[in-house]
Scaffold this motif. Structure first.
Motif, short mmCIF file in Angstrom:
data_model
loop_
_atom_site.label_atom_id
_atom_site.label_comp_id
_atom_site.label_asym_id
_atom_site.label_seq_id
_atom_site.Cartn_x
_atom_site.Cartn_y
_atom_site.Cartn_z
N GLY A 5 -10.22 16.38 -11.95
CA GLY A 5 -10.91 17.40 -11.17
C GLY A 5 -11.64 18.44 -12.00
N SER A 29 -6.77 10.17 -0.39
CA SER A 29 -6.46 11.09 -1.49
C SER A 29 -5.18 10.64 -2.18
CB SER A 29 -6.28 12.51 -0.95
OG SER A 29 -5.94 13.38 -2.00
N TYR A 44 -4.08 13.34 -8.24
CA TYR A 44 -5.28 12.72 -8.81
C TYR A 44 -6.53 13.19 -8.09
CZ TYR A 44 -8.41 9.21 -10.76
OH TYR A 44 -9.44 8.59 -11.39
N GLY A 45 -6.58 13.06 -6.79
CA GLY A 45 -7.72 13.54 -6.04
C GLY A 45 -8.32 12.47 -5.15
N GLU A 46 -9.52 12.76 -4.66
CA GLU A 46 -10.22 11.87 -3.73
C GLU A 46 -11.36 11.12 -4.40
OE1 GLU A 46 -11.55 14.38 -0.60
OE2 GLU A 46 -9.54 14.76 0.14
N TRP A 47 -11.52 11.24 -5.70
CA TRP A 47 -12.63 10.59 -6.38
C TRP A 47 -12.18 10.11 -7.77
CZ3 TRP A 47 -12.95 15.81 -5.01
CH2 TRP A 47 -12.68 16.71 -6.03
N HIS A 86 -16.15 7.68 -4.73
CA HIS A 86 -15.38 8.50 -3.80
C HIS A 86 -14.38 7.59 -3.09
CE1 HIS A 86 -14.59 12.05 -1.43
NE2 HIS A 86 -14.52 11.27 -0.38
#
Length: 135
Positions: free
Chosen positions: A81, A27, A31-34, A23
Motif C-alpha cells: 500500500g 480484499s 495485503y489489500g485490494e490490489w 485490482h
C-alpha cells in the motif's frame, strides 16, 4: 515527497501512489485490494539478496530458514500500500546490494579469504580422553 507527484516511471503513472497492476475483486487482510508490481519486485530482490549473504557458520536452525522467506512476504504485505517511489528505492537498493555482495564473494574466494567452518555441521564430536594415573 512533492517532487514525486505525477512523475511516472516504467508502468507507474504516479510515484507518490501505489502502482496497481491488478485490482482484486476481494480484499486480502494485511495485503489489500490490489497487487503492486514494484512491491513484488522488491520482495523477490530481497530473496535474491538473502541468498547471497554469507553466514558465519552453517546453521540447521529451522527458524532462520523460515525467516529467510517470511521476511520478504511480510515486507510485501506492508509495502503493497505504500508509494511506488519507495518500492522502487528499496528494489534498487536490494539489486545494487546483491551485485556488490556477489562481487565481494567472488573476490574473497579468489584470494582464499572465504572462511570455512572449523567443525562440519553434522560431524561427530570427539570423545574425551581420560588420562590414566601412574601408580
Amino acid at each position: 515527497a512533492i517532487q514525486l507527484r505525477q512523475s511516472d516511471f516504467l508502468w507507474a503513472n504516479d510515484l507518490a501512489a501505489p502502482d496497481m497492476i491488478m485490482h482484486l475483486p476481494f480484499s486480502i487482510p494485511f495485503y489489500g485490494e490490489w497487487v503492486t508490481g514494484f512491491a513484488i519486485l522488491m520482495a523477490l530482490s530481497m530473496v535474491v539478496q538473502m541468498q547471497l549473504q554469507p553466514t558465519a557458520a552453517p546453521s540447521n536452525d529451522p527458524s532462520q530458514k523460515v525467516m529467510k522467506y517470511m521476511m520478504p512476504v511480510m515486507m510485501l504485505c506492508v509495502f503493497n500500500g505504500f508509494a511506488s517511489g519507495l518500492n522502487v528505492y528499496y528494489f534498487a537498493f536490494n539489486v545494487f546490494t546483491a551485485i556488490q555482495q556477489r562481487w565481494i564473494n567472488q573476490h574473497m574466494k579468489a584470494q582464499g579469504l572465504v572462511a570455512t567452518p572449523a567443525v562440519a555441521p553434522n560431524a561427530t564430536k570427539p570423545k574425551p580422553t581420560v588420562a590414566k594415573s601412574k601408580k
